[in-house]
Design a protein around this motif. Structure first.
Motif, PDB file in Angstrom:
ATOM      1  N   LEU A 147      28.803  39.619  29.298  1.00 13.70           N
ATOM      2  CA  LEU A 147      28.764  40.474  30.478  1.00 13.70           C
ATOM      3  C   LEU A 147      29.448  39.808  31.670  1.00 13.70           C
ATOM      4  O   LEU A 147      30.204  40.443  32.416  1.00 13.70           O
ATOM      5  N   ILE A 148      29.205  38.522  31.842  1.00 16.79           N
ATOM      6  CA  ILE A 148      29.739  37.813  33.012  1.00 16.79           C
ATOM      7  C   ILE A 148      31.210  37.458  32.834  1.00 16.79           C
ATOM      8  O   ILE A 148      32.040  37.707  33.721  1.00 16.79           O
ATOM      9  N   TYR A 149      31.555  36.884  31.674  1.00 13.22           N
ATOM     10  CA  TYR A 149      32.852  36.220  31.547  1.00 13.22           C
ATOM     11  C   TYR A 149      33.921  36.979  30.755  1.00 13.22           C
ATOM     12  O   TYR A 149      35.109  36.732  30.951  1.00 13.22           O
ATOM     13  N   ALA A 150      33.530  37.868  29.845  1.00  6.52           N
ATOM     14  CA  ALA A 150      34.520  38.476  28.953  1.00  6.52           C
ATOM     15  C   ALA A 150      35.653  39.201  29.689  1.00  6.52           C
ATOM     16  O   ALA A 150      36.821  39.015  29.336  1.00  6.52           O
ATOM     17  N   PRO A 332      32.250  52.403  29.146  1.00  8.62           N
ATOM     18  CA  PRO A 332      31.898  53.399  28.126  1.00  8.62           C
ATOM     19  C   PRO A 332      30.828  52.930  27.141  1.00  8.62           C
ATOM     20  O   PRO A 332      30.222  53.758  26.459  1.00  8.62           O
ATOM     21  N   LYS A 333      30.578  51.626  27.071  1.00  2.02           N
ATOM     22  CA  LYS A 333      29.526  51.142  26.159  1.00  2.02           C
ATOM     23  C   LYS A 333      28.157  51.692  26.541  1.00  2.02           C
ATOM     24  O   LYS A 333      27.236  51.699  25.724  1.00  2.02           O
ATOM     25  N   TYR A 334      28.016  52.161  27.794  1.00  2.00           N
ATOM     26  CA  TYR A 334      26.746  52.711  28.248  1.00  2.00           C
ATOM     27  C   TYR A 334      26.766  54.246  28.284  1.00  2.00           C
ATOM     28  O   TYR A 334      25.859  54.858  28.845  1.00  2.00           O
ATOM     29  N   SER A 368      38.304  46.620  34.509  1.00  2.00           N
ATOM     30  CA  SER A 368      38.382  46.562  33.054  1.00  2.00           C
ATOM     31  C   SER A 368      37.695  47.792  32.471  1.00  2.00           C
ATOM     32  O   SER A 368      36.815  48.379  33.113  1.00  2.00           O
ATOM     33  N   ILE A 369      38.096  48.164  31.273  1.00  2.05           N
ATOM     34  CA  ILE A 369      37.375  49.192  30.520  1.00  2.05           C
ATOM     35  C   ILE A 369      36.467  48.430  29.566  1.00  2.05           C
ATOM     36  O   ILE A 369      36.931  47.826  28.602  1.00  2.05           O
ATOM     37  N   ASP A 370      35.174  48.407  29.878  1.00  2.00           N
ATOM     38  CA  ASP A 370      34.240  47.468  29.257  1.00  2.00           C
ATOM     39  C   ASP A 370      34.756  46.050  29.494  1.00  2.00           C
ATOM     40  O   ASP A 370      34.781  45.606  30.639  1.00  2.00           O
ATOM     41  N   ASN A 390      44.338  51.715  25.379  1.00  2.00           N
ATOM     42  CA  ASN A 390      43.172  52.548  25.680  1.00  2.00           C
ATOM     43  C   ASN A 390      43.605  53.768  26.495  1.00  2.00           C
ATOM     44  O   ASN A 390      44.216  53.631  27.558  1.00  2.00           O
ATOM     45  N   ALA A 391      43.292  54.957  26.007  1.00  2.00           N
ATOM     46  CA  ALA A 391      43.742  56.194  26.653  1.00  2.00           C
ATOM     47  C   ALA A 391      43.193  56.320  28.071  1.00  2.00           C
ATOM     48  O   ALA A 391      43.896  56.782  28.985  1.00  2.00           O
ATOM     49  N   LEU A 392      41.940  55.913  28.273  1.00  2.00           N
ATOM     50  CA  LEU A 392      41.325  55.987  29.598  1.00  2.00           C
ATOM     51  C   LEU A 392      42.050  55.060  30.573  1.00  2.00           C
ATOM     52  O   LEU A 392      42.358  55.432  31.710  1.00  2.00           O
ATOM     53  N   CYS A 393      42.351  53.847  30.109  1.00  4.19           N
ATOM     54  CA  CYS A 393      43.057  52.875  30.945  1.00  4.19           C
ATOM     55  C   CYS A 393      44.460  53.372  31.291  1.00  4.19           C
ATOM     56  O   CYS A 393      44.895  53.262  32.443  1.00  4.19           O
TER      57      CYS A 393
END
Length: 405
Positions: A147-150, A332-334, A368-370, A390-393
């Motif tokens: 969550l913090i670094y990716a 989108p993961k949520y 970022s997207i996720d 990624n289509a959203l990006c």
């Protein structure tokens, strides 16, 4: 347990003995999980030995443990370092120069302390009906690290300078927005509430319903873990565990330059430990990691109170909510598949509240997207786009490039 979209096994909280045994069997096979388990049990043995059979209240137990832990610190440090060095996310960070090498070393030391505190909190629970296993502590630690670094680490692989980014983030959040993590938050009735105070107001509200919804439960858990990790940098240090604070004092030489020949348990006192943190603030946070923690907390807490509106997948409610709060679409993961589809339609037609996106971009600079980088606003307010499938990006990039010209 379940497999996420990236085929990564995720463990859910459970009190069922069979479930816990299965989690131990399937998850604890990686080098990190084995090293983390060794660290967990090393810390668990003295914790149990120190207070075993003692008939005393919580305060006396706390001081008894504080007096005994220093004898185990020299043994716990190499075990914690080994566990941190086995995390694939950190292994993928390839330093390009001396500054990035030092940055990674500082980050790993911070994560070592966070690992100790995560384990300490799991082992100190008094719920006899459910004693969390090392599997759950390891999963929580990894989830929070991701969550913090990716997002930052993935952006680095795509060409972003992480040190320059954190320097700019410090300028925006602390120098301009006054979101200094070392300062107390203002009172709730303060008209000039800082962004940090707003984040905590959102987190403390707790008025959103997450029952029977796996995505919302996951978001709630992520926010709680992230907020807890962020408390390391805040003046409210009463929540910091003994293992973390006494190990940090040891790493910094037990403050011999200011307090000669004091016992390590001296730092069990919150006021003394608070003064200690303030004195060594520059060494403790030399790479501005507190600003990164804050940025991630701000991003995730921003829409926390609106997610419960999406639970029933009502088309009109989905569209209205996501149209007004499109930054929800960046995680989108949520979201449910229907919510993701609504987001994509809104982004393709550019029929969303653009200010919500613009505000986040100018605040935290990296979107970022996720965990996958999409766009970055540099120190000269020039938009940089990352290569993406990624289509959203891609829809977002097209809109932002047009809007920032």
């Amino acid at each position: 347990m379940y497999l996420d979209p990236k085929n990564k096994l995720q463990a859910l909280r459970s009190k069922n003995a069979l479930c816990l045994a299965l989690q131990e069997h399937f998850i604890q096979r990686t080098p990190f999980s084995k090293a983390f388990r060794a660290l967990y049990h090393y810390m668990d043995q003295p914790n149990r030995k120190i207070i075993s059979g003692l008939d005393m209240d919580g305060g006396w137990k706390f001081m008894r443990v504080a007096g005994q832990i220093p004898g185990y610190i020299k043994g716990v440090i190499p075990l914690a370092q080994t566990a941190i060095q086995q995390i694939p996310l950190y292994q993928e960070f390839k330093p390009k120069n001396k500054a990035e090498t030092q940055f990674l070393a500082h980050l790993e030391q911070r994560e070592m302390l966070r690992a100790l505190d995560t384990i300490d909190k799991h082992q100190s629970k008094n719920d006899d009906s459910y004693h969390p296993k090392s599997t759950m502590a390891a999963q929580q630690f990894l989830d929070t690290a991701t969550l913090i670094y990716a997002p930052l680490f993935n952006a680095k692989k795509a060409g972003l300078d992480p040190i320059a980014y954190l320097k700019e983030l410090q300028h925006i959040l602390v120098d301009e927005k006054k979101c200094d993590p070392t300062l107390p938050k203002p009172d709730d009735d303060d008209d000039k509430k800082t962004c940090m105070a707003r984040a905590h107001a959102t987190l403390s509200a707790g008025g959103y319903n997450i029952s029977d919804n796996q995505s919302l439960e996951k978001l709630h858990r992520a926010l709680k873990n992230l907020d807890d990790a962020y408390k390391f940098f805040k003046p409210d240090i009463s929540s910091r565990g003994l293992w973390e604070r006494l190990t940090l004092a040891h790493l910094l030489g037990d403050d011999k330059e200011n307090n000669k020949d004091v016992p390590p348990a001296y730092y069990a006192d919150d006021n003394i430990y608070g003064d200690f943190l303030h004195h060594y603030q520059q060494r403790i946070d030399s790479n501005r990691l507190s600003t990164l923690y804050l940025a991630r907390l701000l991003v995730l807490s921003h829409n926390a109170l609106f997610y419960d509106r999406l639970q029933n997948d009502n088309p009109k409610i989905l569209k209205d909510t996501l149209k007004d709060h499109p930054t929800m679409c960046l995680s989108p993961k949520y979201l449910s598949p229907k919510s993701e589809q609504t987001c994509l339609q809104l982004f393709k037609t550019q029929s969303y509240n653009a200010k919500d996106i613009q505000d986040q971009l100018h605040l935290v600079r990296l979107i970022s997207i996720d965990d996958d980088p999409c766009v970055y606003l540099d120190s000269k307010n020039k938009l940089q786009v990352f290569k993406s499938s990624n289509a959203l990006c891609l829809a977002l990039q097209k809109h932002l490039e047009k809007g920032l010209k």
